[in-house]
Design a protein around this motif. Structure first.
Motif, PDB file in Angstrom:
ATOM      1  N   ARG A   1      -8.114   8.918   0.972  1.00  0.00           N
ATOM      2  CA  ARG A   1      -7.639  10.210   0.478  1.00  0.00           C
ATOM      3  C   ARG A   1      -7.193  11.088   1.634  1.00  0.00           C
ATOM      4  O   ARG A   1      -6.165  11.780   1.549  1.00  0.00           O
ATOM      5  CB  ARG A   1      -8.755  10.908  -0.329  1.00  0.00           C
ATOM      6  CG  ARG A   1      -8.307  12.247  -0.928  1.00  0.00           C
ATOM      7  CD  ARG A   1      -9.453  12.930  -1.665  1.00  0.00           C
ATOM      8  NE  ARG A   1      -9.019  14.203  -2.208  1.00  0.00           N
ATOM      9  CZ  ARG A   1      -8.933  15.329  -1.516  1.00  0.00           C
ATOM     10  NH1 ARG A   1      -9.245  15.311  -0.235  1.00  0.00           N
ATOM     11  NH2 ARG A   1      -8.533  16.451  -2.086  1.00  0.00           N
TER      12      ARG A   1
ATOM     13  N   ASN B   1      -1.482  14.668  -3.906  1.00  0.00           N
ATOM     14  CA  ASN B   1      -1.631  15.757  -4.863  1.00  0.00           C
ATOM     15  C   ASN B   1      -0.308  16.215  -5.472  1.00  0.00           C
ATOM     16  O   ASN B   1      -0.283  17.122  -6.301  1.00  0.00           O
ATOM     17  CB  ASN B   1      -2.343  16.953  -4.224  1.00  0.00           C
ATOM     18  CG  ASN B   1      -1.546  17.576  -3.089  1.00  0.00           C
ATOM     19  OD1 ASN B   1      -0.664  16.928  -2.509  1.00  0.00           O
ATOM     20  ND2 ASN B   1      -1.840  18.819  -2.763  1.00  0.00           N
TER      21      ASN B   1
ATOM     22  N   MET C   1      -3.306  12.704   2.443  1.00  0.00           N
ATOM     23  CA  MET C   1      -3.110  14.155   2.491  1.00  0.00           C
ATOM     24  C   MET C   1      -2.762  14.625   3.898  1.00  0.00           C
ATOM     25  O   MET C   1      -2.559  15.814   4.134  1.00  0.00           O
ATOM     26  CB  MET C   1      -4.379  14.871   2.007  1.00  0.00           C
ATOM     27  CG  MET C   1      -4.592  14.800   0.504  1.00  0.00           C
ATOM     28  SD  MET C   1      -3.288  15.652  -0.425  1.00  0.00           S
ATOM     29  CE  MET C   1      -3.557  17.347   0.084  1.00  0.00           C
TER      30      MET C   1
ATOM     31  N   ILE D   1      -3.661   7.610  -7.702  1.00  0.00           N
ATOM     32  CA  ILE D   1      -4.950   8.213  -7.343  1.00  0.00           C
ATOM     33  C   ILE D   1      -6.123   7.250  -7.568  1.00  0.00           C
ATOM     34  O   ILE D   1      -7.113   7.275  -6.831  1.00  0.00           O
ATOM     35  CB  ILE D   1      -5.171   9.535  -8.117  1.00  0.00           C
ATOM     36  CG1 ILE D   1      -6.356  10.297  -7.524  1.00  0.00           C
ATOM     37  CG2 ILE D   1      -5.349   9.285  -9.616  1.00  0.00           C
ATOM     38  CD1 ILE D   1      -6.442  11.730  -7.946  1.00  0.00           C
TER      39      ILE D   1
END
Length: 209
Positions: A1, A92, A5, A66
């Motif tokens: 993750r 996101n 990001m 995701i």
């Protein structure tokens, strides 16, 4: 993750100044990939093919699913990143926004292709198993043959986007007309099937017969 990001990835706003195709990664194993698209389910192969056939100045925006976070080896991302015309998108970012901002969607056989078809966005499908390829703005490329030609057709604005949007709306309405309400049932509540939903399913089956 954290990787998805970080500066390893880009936002939609960082891609908007140049044309890009959207390629959403699928989770693995996945029924729509390993079963329905058993003729073509190598995502790395698909990405390499697209990178090879993209014209200069066009980017392939790749977004991780995701539910796949933590399931792929880090080398997978590093290997994809070696292609200079490919960018990973931040996890996101909303997929539907990427579809809308892109010049087209390239998918093996994922839901993003269906969503793009409904929106009237050009779609290239790599699997031979697709139930919406009858639409004029959807091109099915078996085994990747003719991929460069399909991309060029979209790049040269030879897809009638006005007709595509109209056809997409008709397609969505046809799907709704052949569907029924399952009440509270969902992929997260698979055991909750109400009596109302069972009656609706039965009536729908009888109508189809």
């Amino acid at each position: 993750r954290n990787l998805m990001m970080s500066n390893f990835t880009k936002s939609i706003s960082q891609l908007e100044k140049k044309p890009f195709f959207f390629f959403p990664l699928a989770t693995e194993p996945e029924w729509s990939l390993q079963v329905q698209a058993s003729d073509f389910f190598s995502q790395l192969w698909a990405i390499a093919m697209i990178a090879r056939d993209l014209p200069s100045g066009t980017t392939l925006a790749v977004k991780e699913h995701i539910y796949s976070l933590g399931s792929r080896p880090k080398d997978f991302y590093n290997q994809v990143k070696l292609f200079k015309n490919i960018e990973f998108i931040k996890i996101n970012e909303i997929g539907i926004n990427l579809i809308k901002k892109s010049i087209g969607v390239i998918t093996i056989n994922g839901a993003a292709g269906f969503e793009a078809a409904v929106l009237g966005k050009p779609v290239i499908v790599l699997s031979d198993n697709c139930d919406y390829d009858f639409l004029d703005h959807v091109q099915k490329i078996k085994n990747g043959e003719g991929l460069k030609k399909a991309i060029k057709l979209i790049e040269d604005n030879r897809i009638d986007l006005k007709k595509a949007k109209k056809d997409g709306r008709k397609f969505l309405q046809a799907v709704k007309n052949s569907s029924f309400n399952l009440d509270n049932f969902s992929n997260l509540k698979r055991t909750e099937v109400s009596s109302k939903a069972i009656v609706e399913m039965t009536n729908s089956l009888m109508r189809s017969v």
